[in-house]
Scaffold this motif. Structure first.
Motif, PDB file in Angstrom:
ATOM      1  N   ALA A   1      77.617 128.536  63.715  1.00 11.78           N
ATOM      2  CA  ALA A   1      78.160 129.811  63.411  1.00 11.78           C
ATOM      3  C   ALA A   1      77.388 130.821  64.001  1.00 11.78           C
ATOM      4  O   ALA A   1      77.684 131.850  64.180  1.00 11.78           O
ATOM      5  N   LYS A   2      76.115 130.529  64.404  1.00  9.71           N
ATOM      6  CA  LYS A   2      75.052 131.638  65.246  1.00  9.71           C
ATOM      7  C   LYS A   2      75.144 131.572  66.672  1.00  9.71           C
ATOM      8  O   LYS A   2      74.656 132.469  67.130  1.00  9.71           O
ATOM      9  N   SER A   3      75.997 130.734  67.343  1.00  9.78           N
ATOM     10  CA  SER A   3      76.158 130.535  68.793  1.00  9.78           C
ATOM     11  C   SER A   3      76.704 132.116  69.192  1.00  9.78           C
ATOM     12  O   SER A   3      77.607 132.696  68.603  1.00  9.78           O
ATOM     13  N   THR A   4      76.117 132.170  70.267  1.00  8.22           N
ATOM     14  CA  THR A   4      76.466 133.697  70.635  1.00  8.22           C
ATOM     15  C   THR A   4      77.522 133.591  71.837  1.00  8.22           C
ATOM     16  O   THR A   4      78.360 134.742  72.116  1.00  8.22           O
ATOM     17  N   ASP A   5      78.091 132.398  72.388  1.00 10.63           N
ATOM     18  CA  ASP A   5      79.170 132.471  73.265  1.00 10.63           C
ATOM     19  C   ASP A   5      79.911 131.177  73.249  1.00 10.63           C
ATOM     20  O   ASP A   5      79.222 130.112  72.520  1.00 10.63           O
ATOM     21  N   LYS A   6      80.910 130.809  73.818  1.00 12.94           N
ATOM     22  CA  LYS A   6      81.814 129.576  73.859  1.00 12.94           C
ATOM     23  C   LYS A   6      81.029 128.397  74.390  1.00 12.94           C
ATOM     24  O   LYS A   6      80.890 127.495  73.738  1.00 12.94           O
ATOM     25  N   PHE A   7      80.265 128.673  75.351  1.00 16.31           N
ATOM     26  CA  PHE A   7      79.357 127.706  76.204  1.00 16.31           C
ATOM     27  C   PHE A   7      78.469 126.958  75.084  1.00 16.31           C
ATOM     28  O   PHE A   7      78.466 125.907  74.917  1.00 16.31           O
ATOM     29  N   GLN A   8      77.575 127.933  74.293  1.00 15.49           N
ATOM     30  CA  GLN A   8      76.540 127.435  73.543  1.00 15.49           C
ATOM     31  C   GLN A   8      77.370 126.767  72.328  1.00 15.49           C
ATOM     32  O   GLN A   8      76.812 125.616  71.860  1.00 15.49           O
ATOM     33  N   GLU A   9      78.502 127.156  71.808  1.00 12.51           N
ATOM     34  CA  GLU A   9      79.243 126.639  70.720  1.00 12.51           C
ATOM     35  C   GLU A   9      79.531 125.291  71.259  1.00 12.51           C
ATOM     36  O   GLU A   9      79.607 124.084  70.390  1.00 12.51           O
ATOM     37  N   HIS A  10      80.466 124.951  72.335  1.00 11.78           N
ATOM     38  CA  HIS A  10      80.837 123.513  72.964  1.00 11.78           C
ATOM     39  C   HIS A  10      79.629 122.813  73.095  1.00 11.78           C
ATOM     40  O   HIS A  10      79.920 121.586  72.767  1.00 11.78           O
ATOM     41  N   GLN A  11      78.366 123.130  73.660  1.00 10.85           N
ATOM     42  CA  GLN A  11      77.325 122.267  73.656  1.00 10.85           C
ATOM     43  C   GLN A  11      76.864 121.595  72.182  1.00 10.85           C
ATOM     44  O   GLN A  11      76.811 120.448  71.996  1.00 10.85           O
ATOM     45  N   LEU A  12      76.785 122.388  71.183  1.00 13.70           N
ATOM     46  CA  LEU A  12      76.713 122.038  69.944  1.00 13.70           C
ATOM     47  C   LEU A  12      77.821 120.988  69.402  1.00 13.70           C
ATOM     48  O   LEU A  12      77.490 120.104  68.710  1.00 13.70           O
ATOM     49  N   LEU A  13      78.991 121.385  69.590  1.00 12.02           N
ATOM     50  CA  LEU A  13      80.065 120.858  69.194  1.00 12.02           C
ATOM     51  C   LEU A  13      80.132 119.278  69.973  1.00 12.02           C
ATOM     52  O   LEU A  13      80.452 118.071  69.102  1.00 12.02           O
TER      53      LEU A  13
END
Length: 518
Positions: free
Chosen positions: A455-467
């Protein structure tokens, strides 16, 4: 005056079918004097009330003498309805037919018509033996004994007495065996209802101990249709609780075969056959046997008509909730989310029609599956409405595993709606709830660990890494027998892949399903 005072008469009237109401009125119309004249008028007024309101009733019938002792009037109306129901259903079941014969035998006995009495008992005995009614056979034998004594042991010798004693012993053995099996089944379902499927070696051992008890209590001599059914039912449920679906299916197949070999039992006990069909659909679908699951679903929808079963309100409600729940599950599994949400209008009508007659758990499962279907179509606000209908109701037992996944899907909806201000608070609430249960899946811990970060990720790249990290950890536990049931509630893996590949979830789910059936 309370609006809900003594509403049992209202509950009884509202439970009647149209034909039962018509029969009651025909019987009541034969009374032409005294208070009986008021029965139909009072019956119709109470029937017209959606909720029992005694104050409104008194206002409507102001001045009527039957209001002076209204509690007596209600009791008499209740008794009159029950007498009409007794007459209406006098031949509707095997037990009713046997009791009718026994009542006839009692009347004939009191008239000293002993040969007539014996003839009635013989008819009752034949019917009871044909349908394994061992408790009634004991009662019939007691009536025979009384008749023998009354007739002064005329034409009776020791072999007759030994035959009666042997029959009594056989019937009591069968009853005792059935009682032992019933206790074992009840212990199993108490454990299953309170704990759910096994999630640890210790819980698995508890279910295995119950299965061992079943082996000890087996008795070929005392077997009957009912005890054979209970035996397979216990094995099936125990294997299910132990996550051994293949062996659970073996015993469900035996139950279906047992009933199909005795179609009269399906007509007598449609609820039992209904449960067996519902269970086998679930197991077949979980094992990937989708064609069989769909075939059994067709049978579930049509078996009342095939076996000419008069639907009771109870069975009607069960068919509504189970057929819709199963259809939703199968459609969601195939990725047919549009067809799934197409069921929502009919489900809403059924929920409104049957109200609190449907158990909170059944209601919640229907609402949850519709919420999942709308979520998968990215219709998040509608999904939230269905999920909130569970969260805001509070009827669902807090011990139910479904409760945890309702809260997790609620978090996922808020994530998709970008409710960042709400999420930290909601996540803490969910964590507090899971901790209070002292019972959680590994998946729940994994998912909540990453959700706030996503939820706190700042961009798609960071979100994808977490996913990708969540996906990797889910794959590590997905084959764990104790974690499989967690992933049955929602296809988290397909949801993550859809976000990583930027593809609609229905497309991903259909691809997964096509691989499974290839």
């Amino acid at each position: 005056m309370s609006k809900t005072a003594s509403n049992s008469i209202h509950e009884l009237i509202k439970s009647l079918s149209k034909s039962e109401k018509r029969y009651f009125k025909i019987i009541s119309s034969r009374h032409t004097i005294g208070e009986q004249n008021n029965y139909i008028t009072l019956f119709d007024y109470i029937d017209s009330q959606d909720e029992y309101d005694e104050a409104a009733l008194f206002k409507h019938f102001k001045g009527e003498t039957f209001l002076n002792k209204f509690s007596i009037t209600k009791n008499r109306l209740y008794e009159a309805i029950m007498k009409a129901l007794d007459a209406y259903h006098s031949s509707s079941s095997i037990d009713a037919s046997i009791y009718r014969l026994l009542h006839g035998a009692e009347i004939l006995y009191k008239k000293s018509l002993y040969k007539h009495c014996k003839k009635q008992l013989l008819s009752a005995e034949r019917l009871a033996k044909k349908h394994d009614r061992y408790g009634l056979l004991v009662e019939i034998n007691n009536r025979y004994k009384k008749l023998i004594e009354t007739e002064g042991y005329h034409n009776i010798d020791s072999s007759d007495l030994n035959k009666t004693l042997k029959e009594d012993s056989e019937y009591l053995d069968k009853l005792n065996h059935y009682s032992q099996l019933w206790k074992l089944k009840s212990e199993l379902f108490l454990l299953l209802n309170n704990k759910g499927k096994a999630r640890s070696i210790e819980e698995l051992q508890r279910y295995n101990l119950l299965t061992q008890e079943l082996t000890k209590s087996s008795s070929k001599e005392a077997h009957s249709f009912d005890s054979d059914y209970l035996t397979h039912h216990i094995y099936s449920a125990s294997y299910f609780a132990s996550n051994d679906l293949e062996n659970s299916l073996i015993h469900l197949d035996k139950i279906i075969e047992q009933y199909k070999d005795n179609p009269s039992r399906i007509k007598q006990e449609p609820n039992v056959y209904f449960s067996a069909l519902s269970n086998i659909i679930y197991i077949e679908s979980k094992l990937g046997n989708y064609k069989k699951a769909i075939d059994y679903l067709k049978e579930l929808k049509t078996f009342p008509k095939v076996y000419k079963i008069d639907l009771t309100r109870d069975l009607e409600i069960k068919l509504f909730s189970s057929v819709n729940s199963i259809e939703l599950t199968l459609l969601i599994h195939q990725g047919k989310f549009e067809e799934a949400v197409g069921l929502s209008e009919g489900i809403q009508k059924g929920l409104a029609l049957y109200g609190n007659k449907i158990s909170p758990l059944r209601k919640s499962h229907l609402s949850f599956k519709l919420g999942v279907a709308y979520f998968s179509l990215e219709q998040y606000h509608t999904a939230l409405e269905w999920i909130n209908s569970i969260l805001n109701n509070g009827e669902l037992d807090q011990k139910e595993d479904l409760n945890a996944f309702v809260q997790i899907v609620d978090l996922m909806i808020h994530l998709e709606l970008k409710h960042q201000d709400l999420l930290p608070y909601a996540i803490k609430n969910t964590q507090r709830f899971l901790k209070s249960r002292n019972r959680s899946f590994k998946f729940e811990t994994i998912f909540l660990k990453y959700l706030n970060k996503i939820a706190k990720s700042t961009d798609k790249f960071q979100e994808h890494q977490l996913l990708e990290k969540v996906l990797l950890e889910i794959k590590e536990i997905k084959n764990d027998d104790f974690e499989k049931s967690a992933l049955e509630y929602f296809d988290f893996e397909s949801w993550i892949i859809s976000k990583l590949k930027n593809k609609p979830m229905p497309q991903i789910r259909k691809e997964v399903y096509n691989k499974l059936i290839a």
